[in-house]
Scaffold this active site. Structure first.
Site, PDB file in Angstrom:
ATOM      1  N   ARG A   1       0.811  -1.236   0.000  1.00 42.04           N
ATOM      2  CA  ARG A   1       0.000   0.000   0.000  1.00 42.04           C
ATOM      3  C   ARG A   1       0.837   1.275   0.000  1.00 42.04           C
ATOM      4  NH1 ARG A   1      -3.200  -2.719   4.023  1.00 42.04           N
ATOM      5  NH2 ARG A   1      -4.946  -3.758   3.029  1.00 42.04           N
TER       6      ARG A   1
ATOM      7  N   LYS B   1       3.331  11.458 -11.257  1.00 40.48           N
ATOM      8  CA  LYS B   1       2.510  10.594 -12.110  1.00 40.48           C
ATOM      9  C   LYS B   1       3.267   9.288 -12.286  1.00 40.48           C
ATOM     10  CE  LYS B   1      -0.313  13.646 -14.954  1.00 40.48           C
ATOM     11  NZ  LYS B   1      -0.586  14.137 -16.330  1.00 40.48           N
TER      12      LYS B   1
ATOM     13  N   GLU C   1      10.239  18.869 -24.631  1.00 48.09           N
ATOM     14  CA  GLU C   1       9.496  19.209 -23.396  1.00 48.09           C
ATOM     15  C   GLU C   1      10.002  20.538 -22.825  1.00 48.09           C
ATOM     16  OE1 GLU C   1       6.858  17.569 -22.529  1.00 48.09           O
ATOM     17  OE2 GLU C   1       7.095  15.532 -23.332  1.00 48.09           O
TER      18      GLU C   1
ATOM     19  N   LYS D   1       7.631  23.123 -13.739  1.00 46.03           N
ATOM     20  CA  LYS D   1       6.807  21.940 -13.487  1.00 46.03           C
ATOM     21  C   LYS D   1       6.380  21.895 -12.015  1.00 46.03           C
ATOM     22  CE  LYS D   1       5.549  17.342 -14.213  1.00 46.03           C
ATOM     23  NZ  LYS D   1       5.597  16.131 -14.978  1.00 46.03           N
TER      24      LYS D   1
ATOM     25  N   GLU E   1      -4.237  17.062 -11.360  1.00 45.02           N
ATOM     26  CA  GLU E   1      -4.695  17.451 -12.698  1.00 45.02           C
ATOM     27  C   GLU E   1      -6.204  17.618 -12.803  1.00 45.02           C
ATOM     28  OE1 GLU E   1      -2.317  16.007 -16.128  1.00 45.02           O
ATOM     29  OE2 GLU E   1      -4.243  15.520 -17.017  1.00 45.02           O
TER      30      GLU E   1
ATOM     31  N   ARG F   1      -3.007  21.698 -14.318  1.00 47.78           N
ATOM     32  CA  ARG F   1      -1.891  20.820 -14.706  1.00 47.78           C
ATOM     33  C   ARG F   1      -2.001  20.382 -16.174  1.00 47.78           C
ATOM     34  NH1 ARG F   1       0.983  15.961 -11.206  1.00 47.78           N
ATOM     35  NH2 ARG F   1       2.359  15.301 -12.887  1.00 47.78           N
TER      36      ARG F   1
ATOM     37  N   ASN G   1       0.268  19.541 -20.960  1.00 46.71           N
ATOM     38  CA  ASN G   1      -0.039  18.702 -22.115  1.00 46.71           C
ATOM     39  C   ASN G   1      -0.042  19.471 -23.426  1.00 46.71           C
ATOM     40  OD1 ASN G   1      -1.131  15.747 -22.294  1.00 46.71           O
ATOM     41  ND2 ASN G   1      -1.290  16.419 -20.173  1.00 46.71           N
TER      42      ASN G   1
ATOM     43  N   HIS H   1       0.523  17.696 -26.704  1.00 46.05           N
ATOM     44  CA  HIS H   1       0.420  16.257 -26.458  1.00 46.05           C
ATOM     45  C   HIS H   1      -0.839  15.633 -27.075  1.00 46.05           C
ATOM     46  CE1 HIS H   1       3.710  17.108 -23.797  1.00 46.05           C
ATOM     47  NE2 HIS H   1       3.769  15.873 -23.324  1.00 46.05           N
TER      48      HIS H   1
ATOM     49  N   HIS I   1       0.088  12.535 -28.976  1.00 46.95           N
ATOM     50  CA  HIS I   1      -0.317  11.175 -28.592  1.00 46.95           C
ATOM     51  C   HIS I   1      -0.968  10.448 -29.766  1.00 46.95           C
ATOM     52  CE1 HIS I   1      -0.468  12.323 -24.046  1.00 46.95           C
ATOM     53  NE2 HIS I   1       0.697  11.797 -24.361  1.00 46.95           N
TER      54      HIS I   1
ATOM     55  N   HIS J   1       8.575   9.907 -27.982  1.00 48.30           N
ATOM     56  CA  HIS J   1       7.508  10.737 -27.418  1.00 48.30           C
ATOM     57  C   HIS J   1       7.777  12.229 -27.661  1.00 48.30           C
ATOM     58  CE1 HIS J   1       4.500  12.146 -24.597  1.00 48.30           C
ATOM     59  NE2 HIS J   1       5.422  12.795 -23.925  1.00 48.30           N
TER      60      HIS J   1
HETATM   61  P1  NAD Z   1      13.360   5.750 -21.612  1.00 46.82           P
HETATM   62  O1  NAD Z   1      13.169   5.626 -20.176  1.00 46.82           O
HETATM   63  O2  NAD Z   1      12.862   4.647 -22.478  1.00 46.82           O
HETATM   64  O3  NAD Z   1      14.907   5.991 -21.919  1.00 46.82           O
HETATM   65  C1  NAD Z   1      15.311   6.152 -23.254  1.00 46.82           C
HETATM   66  C2  NAD Z   1      16.501   5.276 -23.582  1.00 46.82           C
HETATM   67  O4  NAD Z   1      17.677   5.856 -23.045  1.00 46.82           O
HETATM   68  C3  NAD Z   1      16.436   3.862 -23.026  1.00 46.82           C
HETATM   69  O5  NAD Z   1      16.923   2.999 -24.007  1.00 46.82           O
HETATM   70  C4  NAD Z   1      17.381   3.926 -21.822  1.00 46.82           C
HETATM   71  O6  NAD Z   1      17.963   2.676 -21.524  1.00 46.82           O
HETATM   72  C5  NAD Z   1      18.410   4.894 -22.288  1.00 46.82           C
HETATM   73  N1  NAD Z   1      19.099   5.674 -21.257  1.00 46.82           N
HETATM   74  C6  NAD Z   1      18.540   6.294 -20.206  1.00 46.82           C
HETATM   75  N2  NAD Z   1      19.432   7.060 -19.581  1.00 46.82           N
HETATM   76  C7  NAD Z   1      20.606   6.900 -20.232  1.00 46.82           C
HETATM   77  C8  NAD Z   1      21.885   7.446 -20.074  1.00 46.82           C
HETATM   78  N3  NAD Z   1      22.140   8.372 -19.143  1.00 46.82           N
HETATM   79  N4  NAD Z   1      22.866   7.048 -20.917  1.00 46.82           N
HETATM   80  C9  NAD Z   1      22.594   6.164 -21.907  1.00 46.82           C
HETATM   81  N5  NAD Z   1      21.384   5.639 -22.131  1.00 46.82           N
HETATM   82  C10 NAD Z   1      20.388   6.005 -21.303  1.00 46.82           C
HETATM   83  O7  NAD Z   1      12.688   7.082 -22.204  1.00 46.82           O
HETATM   84  P2  NAD Z   1      12.307   8.498 -21.554  1.00 46.82           P
HETATM   85  O8  NAD Z   1      12.113   9.391 -22.701  1.00 46.82           O
HETATM   86  O9  NAD Z   1      13.205   8.896 -20.456  1.00 46.82           O
HETATM   87  O10 NAD Z   1      10.900   8.208 -20.869  1.00 46.82           O
HETATM   88  C11 NAD Z   1       9.763   7.858 -21.624  1.00 46.82           C
HETATM   89  C12 NAD Z   1       8.704   7.387 -20.660  1.00 46.82           C
HETATM   90  O11 NAD Z   1       8.373   8.464 -19.785  1.00 46.82           O
HETATM   91  C13 NAD Z   1       7.411   6.954 -21.333  1.00 46.82           C
HETATM   92  O12 NAD Z   1       7.006   5.736 -20.767  1.00 46.82           O
HETATM   93  C14 NAD Z   1       6.425   8.054 -20.959  1.00 46.82           C
HETATM   94  O13 NAD Z   1       5.104   7.585 -20.847  1.00 46.82           O
HETATM   95  C15 NAD Z   1       6.972   8.497 -19.626  1.00 46.82           C
HETATM   96  N6  NAD Z   1       6.608   9.871 -19.223  1.00 46.82           N
HETATM   97  C16 NAD Z   1       6.093  10.043 -17.990  1.00 46.82           C
HETATM   98  C17 NAD Z   1       5.774  11.312 -17.552  1.00 46.82           C
HETATM   99  C18 NAD Z   1       5.275  11.495 -16.152  1.00 46.82           C
HETATM  100  O14 NAD Z   1       4.860  12.613 -15.809  1.00 46.82           O
HETATM  101  N7  NAD Z   1       5.324  10.490 -15.311  1.00 46.82           N
HETATM  102  C19 NAD Z   1       5.984  12.414 -18.371  1.00 46.82           C
HETATM  103  C20 NAD Z   1       6.524  12.207 -19.647  1.00 46.82           C
HETATM  104  C21 NAD Z   1       6.839  10.917 -20.068  1.00 46.82           C
HETATM  105  N1  GLY Z   2       3.882  15.173 -18.042  1.00 48.77           N
HETATM  106  C1  GLY Z   2       2.649  15.810 -17.731  1.00 48.77           C
HETATM  107  C2  GLY Z   2       2.369  15.875 -16.284  1.00 48.77           C
HETATM  108  O1  GLY Z   2       3.191  15.512 -15.471  1.00 48.77           O
HETATM  109  O2  GLY Z   2       1.319  16.294 -15.910  1.00 48.77           O
END
Ligand code: NAD
Ligand code: GLY
Length: 361
Positions: free
Chosen positions: A122, A144, A186, A228, A238, A242, A246, A249, A253, A266
Protein backbone atom coordinates in the site's frame (compact mmCIF):
# COMPACT_ATOMS: atom_id res chain seq x y z
CA UNK A 1 24.03 21.38 -5.79
CA UNK A 2 20.96 23.47 -6.65
CA UNK A 3 17.86 22.72 -4.57
CA UNK A 4 14.25 23.32 -5.64
CA UNK A 5 11.29 22.27 -3.51
CA UNK A 6 7.96 20.91 -4.68
CA UNK A 7 5.62 22.20 -1.97
CA UNK A 8 2.82 19.70 -1.42
CA UNK A 9 2.35 19.78 2.35
CA UNK A 10 3.25 16.43 3.87
CA UNK A 11 4.19 15.15 0.39
CA UNK A 12 6.74 17.94 -0.26
CA UNK A 13 10.15 17.01 -1.62
CA UNK A 14 13.34 18.45 -3.03
CA UNK A 15 14.70 18.33 -6.56
CA UNK A 16 18.51 18.35 -6.31
CA UNK A 17 20.42 19.32 -9.45
CA UNK A 18 24.17 19.30 -10.06
CA UNK A 19 27.16 17.52 -11.57
CA UNK A 20 28.48 14.22 -10.17
CA UNK A 21 25.59 14.21 -7.69
CA UNK A 22 25.15 10.46 -8.10
CA UNK A 23 27.79 9.86 -5.43
CA UNK A 24 25.63 11.79 -2.95
CA UNK A 25 22.67 9.41 -3.13
CA UNK A 26 23.78 7.49 0.00
CA UNK A 27 23.78 10.48 2.37
CA UNK A 28 20.55 11.71 0.75
CA UNK A 29 18.84 8.36 1.44
CA UNK A 30 20.24 8.57 4.95
CA UNK A 31 17.96 11.55 5.55
CA UNK A 32 14.92 9.57 4.38
CA UNK A 33 15.60 6.27 6.14
CA UNK A 34 18.02 4.80 8.65
CA UNK A 35 21.17 2.83 8.03
CA UNK A 36 20.53 -0.91 8.24
CA UNK A 37 17.40 -0.49 6.15
CA UNK A 38 17.03 -1.88 2.67
CA UNK A 39 17.27 0.07 -0.54
CA UNK A 40 16.35 -1.56 -3.85
CA UNK A 41 17.64 -0.02 -7.06
CA UNK A 42 15.32 -0.50 -10.05
CA UNK A 43 17.06 -0.05 -13.38
CA UNK A 44 17.83 -1.62 -16.76
CA UNK A 45 21.05 -3.37 -17.88
CA UNK A 46 22.29 -0.41 -19.99
CA UNK A 47 21.96 2.10 -17.17
CA UNK A 48 23.15 -0.38 -14.56
CA UNK A 49 26.38 -0.86 -16.51
CA UNK A 50 26.92 2.90 -16.71
CA UNK A 51 25.80 4.09 -13.28
CA UNK A 52 24.81 1.07 -11.17
CA UNK A 53 28.10 0.56 -9.32
CA UNK A 54 28.47 4.21 -8.28
CA UNK A 55 24.90 4.28 -7.05
CA UNK A 56 25.23 1.01 -5.12
CA UNK A 57 28.56 2.04 -3.57
CA UNK A 58 27.23 5.36 -2.32
CA UNK A 59 24.10 3.75 -0.81
CA UNK A 60 26.11 0.92 0.79
CA UNK A 61 28.56 3.42 2.30
CA UNK A 62 25.59 5.10 3.96
CA UNK A 63 24.86 1.80 5.72
CA UNK A 64 21.95 0.50 3.67
CA UNK A 65 21.58 -3.06 2.49
CA UNK A 66 21.30 -2.76 -1.28
CA UNK A 67 19.62 -5.01 -3.84
CA UNK A 68 19.05 -4.40 -7.54
CA UNK A 69 16.16 -5.31 -9.81
CA UNK A 70 16.74 -5.03 -13.54
CA UNK A 71 14.15 -4.89 -16.28
CA UNK A 72 15.01 -5.18 -19.96
CA UNK A 73 15.11 -1.91 -21.84
CA UNK A 74 12.00 -0.59 -23.56
CA UNK A 75 8.51 0.82 -23.16
CA UNK A 76 6.99 -2.67 -23.43
CA UNK A 77 8.48 -3.49 -20.03
CA UNK A 78 6.49 -0.70 -18.36
CA UNK A 79 3.82 -3.30 -17.67
CA UNK A 80 1.81 -4.99 -14.94
CA UNK A 81 3.87 -8.13 -15.65
CA UNK A 82 7.06 -6.23 -14.72
CA UNK A 83 5.41 -4.85 -11.59
CA UNK A 84 4.38 -8.37 -10.59
CA UNK A 85 7.94 -9.59 -11.12
CA UNK A 86 9.15 -6.76 -8.88
CA UNK A 87 6.68 -7.67 -6.11
CA UNK A 88 8.08 -11.22 -6.22
CA UNK A 89 11.64 -9.92 -5.81
CA UNK A 90 10.65 -7.55 -3.03
CA UNK A 91 9.01 -10.43 -1.14
CA UNK A 92 12.05 -12.60 -1.75
CA UNK A 93 14.37 -9.84 -0.42
CA UNK A 94 12.12 -9.64 2.70
CA UNK A 95 11.38 -6.00 2.02
CA UNK A 96 9.05 -4.14 4.33
CA UNK A 97 7.31 -0.79 4.49
CA UNK A 98 10.59 1.02 5.23
CA UNK A 99 12.36 -0.31 2.15
CA UNK A 100 13.25 2.54 -0.22
CA UNK A 101 13.04 2.01 -3.98
CA UNK A 102 15.56 3.91 -6.11
CA UNK A 103 14.51 4.51 -9.74
CA UNK A 104 17.73 4.76 -11.73
CA UNK A 105 16.93 5.47 -15.38
CA UNK A 106 14.66 7.29 -17.79
CA UNK A 107 10.91 7.75 -17.74
CA UNK A 108 10.17 4.06 -18.29
CA UNK A 109 12.06 3.02 -15.16
CA UNK A 110 10.81 6.07 -13.21
CA UNK A 111 7.12 5.50 -14.01
CA UNK A 112 7.36 1.75 -13.36
CA UNK A 113 9.29 2.14 -10.08
CA UNK A 114 6.86 4.80 -8.88
CA UNK A 115 3.95 2.49 -9.63
CA UNK A 116 5.59 -0.41 -7.75
CA UNK A 117 6.32 1.91 -4.81
CA UNK A 118 2.74 3.20 -4.80
CA UNK A 119 1.26 -0.31 -4.68
CA UNK A 120 3.68 -2.56 -2.77
CA UNK A 121 2.35 -2.94 0.79
CA UNK A 122 0.00 0.00 0.00
CA UNK A 123 2.91 2.36 -0.54
CA UNK A 124 6.63 2.43 0.24
CA UNK A 125 9.05 5.36 -0.20
CA UNK A 126 10.86 5.87 -3.50
CA UNK A 127 13.37 8.30 -4.96
CA UNK A 128 13.99 9.28 -8.55
CA UNK A 129 17.42 9.44 -10.20
CA UNK A 130 16.39 10.42 -13.74
CA UNK A 131 19.06 9.82 -16.38
CA UNK A 132 17.39 11.10 -19.58
CA UNK A 133 16.68 14.75 -20.33
CA UNK A 134 12.97 13.96 -20.61
CA UNK A 135 12.87 12.32 -17.21
CA UNK A 136 14.96 15.12 -15.63
CA UNK A 137 12.67 17.90 -16.85
CA UNK A 138 9.36 16.10 -16.79
CA UNK A 139 8.57 12.55 -15.72
CA UNK A 140 10.55 12.37 -12.46
CA UNK A 141 8.76 15.42 -11.04
CA UNK A 142 5.08 15.54 -10.17
CA UNK A 143 4.19 12.03 -9.04
CA UNK A 144 2.51 10.59 -12.11
CA UNK A 145 3.33 6.88 -11.94
CA UNK A 146 1.98 4.25 -14.30
CA UNK A 147 2.28 1.09 -16.31
CA UNK A 148 0.79 0.53 -19.75
CA UNK A 149 -2.29 -1.53 -20.65
CA UNK A 150 -2.19 -3.43 -23.96
CA UNK A 151 -4.87 -1.00 -25.20
CA UNK A 152 -3.33 2.24 -23.99
CA UNK A 153 -0.27 3.94 -22.52
CA UNK A 154 -0.17 4.87 -18.83
CA UNK A 155 -3.69 3.52 -18.27
CA UNK A 156 -2.94 1.85 -14.90
CA UNK A 157 -1.33 4.16 -12.37
CA UNK A 158 -1.46 6.42 -9.37
CA UNK A 159 -0.42 9.88 -8.29
CA UNK A 160 2.39 9.08 -5.89
CA UNK A 161 5.18 11.54 -5.12
CA UNK A 162 8.84 10.57 -4.68
CA UNK A 163 10.77 11.50 -1.52
CA UNK A 164 13.47 13.25 -3.53
CA UNK A 165 14.55 13.74 -7.15
CA UNK A 166 18.32 13.66 -7.68
CA UNK A 167 19.52 14.93 -11.05
CA UNK A 168 23.10 14.34 -12.14
CA UNK A 169 23.72 16.45 -15.24
CA UNK A 170 26.73 14.31 -16.15
CA UNK A 171 24.50 11.32 -16.93
CA UNK A 172 23.39 13.18 -20.07
CA UNK A 173 26.87 12.71 -21.56
CA UNK A 174 26.09 9.05 -22.33
CA UNK A 175 22.53 9.62 -23.54
CA UNK A 176 22.03 8.94 -27.28
CA UNK A 177 21.59 12.27 -29.10
CA UNK A 178 18.10 11.44 -30.43
CA UNK A 179 16.95 10.81 -26.86
CA UNK A 180 18.47 14.14 -25.80
CA UNK A 181 16.67 16.01 -28.59
CA UNK A 182 13.38 14.33 -27.69
CA UNK A 183 13.78 15.69 -24.16
CA UNK A 184 14.37 19.17 -25.56
CA UNK A 185 10.84 19.18 -26.97
CA UNK A 186 9.50 19.21 -23.40
CA UNK A 187 11.82 22.11 -22.55
CA UNK A 188 10.43 24.08 -25.52
CA UNK A 189 6.98 23.25 -24.15
CA UNK A 190 7.79 24.97 -20.83
CA UNK A 191 8.88 28.06 -22.76
CA UNK A 192 5.61 28.21 -24.68
CA UNK A 193 3.31 27.54 -21.74
CA UNK A 194 5.00 29.68 -19.10
CA UNK A 195 8.31 31.35 -19.82
CA UNK A 196 9.13 33.61 -22.81
CA UNK A 197 12.66 34.14 -21.39
CA UNK A 198 13.32 30.40 -21.48
CA UNK A 199 12.00 30.33 -25.05
CA UNK A 200 14.40 33.13 -26.08
CA UNK A 201 17.27 31.47 -24.21
CA UNK A 202 16.70 28.24 -26.16
CA UNK A 203 16.70 30.22 -29.40
CA UNK A 204 19.89 32.10 -28.57
CA UNK A 205 21.79 29.07 -27.23
CA UNK A 206 20.56 26.22 -29.42
CA UNK A 207 24.03 25.20 -30.56
CA UNK A 208 25.55 25.24 -27.10
CA UNK A 209 22.60 23.21 -25.84
CA UNK A 210 22.98 20.62 -28.60
CA UNK A 211 26.67 20.43 -27.64
CA UNK A 212 25.70 19.70 -24.02
CA UNK A 213 27.25 22.88 -22.62
CA UNK A 214 26.99 22.34 -18.86
CA UNK A 215 26.00 25.91 -18.01
CA UNK A 216 23.14 25.73 -20.55
CA UNK A 217 22.02 22.29 -19.34
CA UNK A 218 21.92 23.42 -15.79
CA UNK A 219 19.90 26.54 -16.70
CA UNK A 220 17.29 24.79 -18.86
CA UNK A 221 16.83 21.86 -16.47
CA UNK A 222 16.49 24.06 -13.39
CA UNK A 223 14.03 26.37 -15.13
CA UNK A 224 11.96 23.47 -16.48
CA UNK A 225 11.82 21.77 -13.07
CA UNK A 226 10.84 25.05 -11.40
CA UNK A 227 7.96 25.53 -13.86
CA UNK A 228 6.81 21.94 -13.49
CA UNK A 229 7.00 22.17 -9.69
CA UNK A 230 4.91 25.34 -9.67
CA UNK A 231 2.22 23.81 -11.93
CA UNK A 232 2.09 20.59 -9.89
CA UNK A 233 1.86 22.57 -6.63
CA UNK A 234 -1.17 24.40 -8.00
CA UNK A 235 -2.98 21.26 -9.19
CA UNK A 236 -1.35 18.01 -8.07
CA UNK A 237 -4.00 15.64 -9.44
CA UNK A 238 -4.69 17.45 -12.70
CA UNK A 239 -8.18 18.70 -12.06
CA UNK A 240 -7.51 21.60 -14.42
CA UNK A 241 -4.33 23.74 -14.51
CA UNK A 242 -1.89 20.82 -14.71
CA UNK A 243 -3.39 20.07 -18.13
CA UNK A 244 -1.27 22.92 -19.54
CA UNK A 245 1.70 20.53 -19.30
CA UNK A 246 -0.04 18.70 -22.11
CA UNK A 247 0.57 21.44 -24.69
CA UNK A 248 1.32 19.62 -27.97
CA UNK A 249 0.42 16.26 -26.46
CA UNK A 250 -3.16 15.80 -27.76
CA UNK A 251 -2.03 15.62 -31.37
CA UNK A 252 1.35 14.15 -30.30
CA UNK A 253 -0.32 11.18 -28.59
CA UNK A 254 -2.42 10.56 -31.71
CA UNK A 255 0.73 10.59 -33.87
CA UNK A 256 2.40 8.09 -31.52
CA UNK A 257 -0.63 5.79 -31.42
CA UNK A 258 -1.28 5.89 -35.17
CA UNK A 259 2.36 5.09 -35.93
CA UNK A 260 2.27 2.15 -33.48
CA UNK A 261 4.69 3.85 -31.04
CA UNK A 262 7.68 2.84 -33.17
CA UNK A 263 8.22 5.67 -35.63
CA UNK A 264 8.61 8.58 -33.20
CA UNK A 265 10.03 9.12 -29.76
CA UNK A 266 7.51 10.74 -27.42
CA UNK A 267 9.32 14.09 -27.55
CA UNK A 268 9.43 14.06 -31.35
CA UNK A 269 5.67 13.44 -31.49
CA UNK A 270 5.19 16.27 -28.98
CA UNK A 271 7.26 18.58 -31.22
CA UNK A 272 4.94 17.85 -34.17
CA UNK A 273 2.01 18.25 -31.76
CA UNK A 274 3.23 21.71 -30.68
CA UNK A 275 3.45 22.80 -34.32
CA UNK A 276 -0.14 21.60 -34.79
CA UNK A 277 -1.41 23.17 -31.55
CA UNK A 278 0.11 26.51 -32.60
CA UNK A 279 -1.66 26.35 -35.96
CA UNK A 280 -4.94 25.47 -34.24
CA UNK A 281 -4.43 28.34 -31.78
CA UNK A 282 -4.27 30.70 -34.73
CA UNK A 283 -7.33 29.11 -36.38
CA UNK A 284 -9.23 29.59 -33.11
CA UNK A 285 -8.12 33.27 -33.06
CA UNK A 286 -6.18 32.79 -29.84
CA UNK A 287 -2.88 34.08 -31.22
CA UNK A 288 -1.21 35.58 -34.26
CA UNK A 289 0.43 33.37 -36.93
CA UNK A 290 3.85 34.57 -35.68
CA UNK A 291 3.52 32.32 -32.59
CA UNK A 292 3.41 29.20 -34.75
CA UNK A 293 6.25 30.49 -36.90
CA UNK A 294 8.44 31.08 -33.84
CA UNK A 295 7.62 27.67 -32.35
CA UNK A 296 8.43 25.90 -35.63
CA UNK A 297 11.64 27.89 -36.08
CA UNK A 298 12.90 26.93 -32.62
CA UNK A 299 11.96 23.26 -33.02
CA UNK A 300 13.84 23.13 -36.33
CA UNK A 301 16.92 24.75 -34.73
CA UNK A 302 16.87 21.94 -32.17
CA UNK A 303 16.62 19.33 -34.93
CA UNK A 304 13.10 18.34 -33.96
CA UNK A 305 10.38 17.40 -36.46
CA UNK A 306 7.49 19.77 -37.19
CA UNK A 307 5.74 17.95 -40.03
CA UNK A 308 3.17 15.24 -39.49
CA UNK A 309 3.49 11.83 -41.07
CA UNK A 310 0.82 10.99 -43.62
CA UNK A 311 -2.24 10.34 -41.44
CA UNK A 312 -5.97 10.30 -42.04
CA UNK A 313 -7.71 13.21 -40.27
CA UNK A 314 -10.74 11.10 -39.24
CA UNK A 315 -8.43 8.53 -37.64
CA UNK A 316 -6.55 11.32 -35.84
CA UNK A 317 -9.82 12.70 -34.44
CA UNK A 318 -10.92 9.21 -33.40
CA UNK A 319 -7.58 8.72 -31.64
CA UNK A 320 -7.93 12.07 -29.86
CA UNK A 321 -11.23 10.87 -28.33
CA UNK A 322 -9.09 8.38 -26.36
CA UNK A 323 -6.90 11.16 -24.91
CA UNK A 324 -7.00 11.08 -21.10
CA UNK A 325 -8.12 14.74 -21.06
CA UNK A 326 -11.21 13.90 -23.13
CA UNK A 327 -14.37 13.80 -21.01
CA UNK A 328 -18.02 13.57 -22.13
CA UNK A 329 -16.77 13.14 -25.72
CA UNK A 330 -15.18 16.59 -25.68
CA UNK A 331 -11.58 16.80 -26.92
CA UNK A 332 -9.68 19.32 -24.79
CA UNK A 333 -6.84 21.31 -26.29
CA UNK A 334 -4.17 23.53 -24.81
CA UNK A 335 -3.86 26.54 -27.10
CA UNK A 336 -1.18 29.24 -27.18
CA UNK A 337 -2.20 32.87 -26.63
CA UNK A 338 1.38 34.06 -26.96
CA UNK A 339 4.84 32.66 -26.18
CA UNK A 340 4.63 32.13 -22.41
CA UNK A 341 0.85 31.86 -22.04
CA UNK A 342 -1.65 29.14 -22.92
CA UNK A 343 -5.35 28.52 -22.38
CA UNK A 344 -7.23 25.25 -21.83
CA UNK A 345 -10.06 24.97 -24.36
CA UNK A 346 -12.77 22.50 -23.38
CA UNK A 347 -14.17 21.84 -26.79
CA UNK A 348 -12.94 22.54 -30.28
CA UNK A 349 -15.67 22.50 -32.93
CA UNK A 350 -15.06 19.32 -34.92
CA UNK A 351 -15.35 21.29 -38.18
CA UNK A 352 -12.44 23.59 -37.15
CA UNK A 353 -10.41 20.63 -35.96
CA UNK A 354 -11.00 18.75 -39.21
CA UNK A 355 -10.18 21.80 -41.36
CA UNK A 356 -6.96 22.52 -39.44
CA UNK A 357 -5.95 18.87 -39.57
CA UNK A 358 -6.56 18.71 -43.32
CA UNK A 359 -4.27 21.74 -43.74
CA UNK A 360 -1.60 20.30 -41.48
CA UNK A 361 -1.53 16.66 -42.56
P1 NAD B 1 13.36 5.75 -21.61
O1 NAD B 1 13.17 5.63 -20.18
O2 NAD B 1 12.86 4.65 -22.48
O3 NAD B 1 14.91 5.99 -21.92
C1 NAD B 1 15.31 6.15 -23.25
C2 NAD B 1 16.50 5.28 -23.58
O4 NAD B 1 17.68 5.86 -23.04
C3 NAD B 1 16.44 3.86 -23.03
O5 NAD B 1 16.92 3.00 -24.01
C4 NAD B 1 17.38 3.93 -21.82
O6 NAD B 1 17.96 2.68 -21.52
C5 NAD B 1 18.41 4.89 -22.29
N1 NAD B 1 19.10 5.67 -21.26
C6 NAD B 1 18.54 6.29 -20.21
N2 NAD B 1 19.43 7.06 -19.58
C7 NAD B 1 20.61 6.90 -20.23
C8 NAD B 1 21.89 7.45 -20.07
N3 NAD B 1 22.14 8.37 -19.14
N4 NAD B 1 22.87 7.05 -20.92
C9 NAD B 1 22.59 6.16 -21.91
N5 NAD B 1 21.38 5.64 -22.13
C10 NAD B 1 20.39 6.00 -21.30
O7 NAD B 1 12.69 7.08 -22.20
P2 NAD B 1 12.31 8.50 -21.55
O8 NAD B 1 12.11 9.39 -22.70
O9 NAD B 1 13.21 8.90 -20.46
O10 NAD B 1 10.90 8.21 -20.87
C11 NAD B 1 9.76 7.86 -21.62
C12 NAD B 1 8.70 7.39 -20.66
O11 NAD B 1 8.37 8.46 -19.79
C13 NAD B 1 7.41 6.95 -21.33
O12 NAD B 1 7.01 5.74 -20.77
C14 NAD B 1 6.42 8.05 -20.96
O13 NAD B 1 5.10 7.59 -20.85
C15 NAD B 1 6.97 8.50 -19.63
N6 NAD B 1 6.61 9.87 -19.22
C16 NAD B 1 6.09 10.04 -17.99
C17 NAD B 1 5.77 11.31 -17.55
C18 NAD B 1 5.28 11.50 -16.15
O14 NAD B 1 4.86 12.61 -15.81
N7 NAD B 1 5.32 10.49 -15.31
C19 NAD B 1 5.98 12.41 -18.37
C20 NAD B 1 6.52 12.21 -19.65
C21 NAD B 1 6.84 10.92 -20.07
N1 GLY C 1 3.88 15.17 -18.04
C1 GLY C 1 2.65 15.81 -17.73
C2 GLY C 1 2.37 15.88 -16.28
O1 GLY C 1 3.19 15.51 -15.47
O2 GLY C 1 1.32 16.29 -15.91
Amino acid sequence: MKRLTVNLGSRSYDILIGSATLDQIGPILGKIGNSGMRAVIVTNPVIDKLYGDRTRLSIEKAGFQVDTIQFSEGEEHKSLASAEKAYDYLMEFNCDRNTILVALGGGVIGDLTGFIAATFMRGIPFVQIPTTLLSQVDSSVGGKTAVNHPRGKNIIGAFYQPKVVLIDLETLSTLPSDEFRAGLAEVVKYGVIADPELFDYLNENSERILNLDSECLSRIIETSCAIKAQVVESDERESRRRMILNFGHTFGHAVEALTQYVQYKHGEAVAIGMAFASLLSNEMNKCSPSVGERVEELLMKLNLPIKSPNLNSNEVIESMYHDKKTTAKKIKFILAKKIGEVEIIDEIPEITLKKTLDNFL
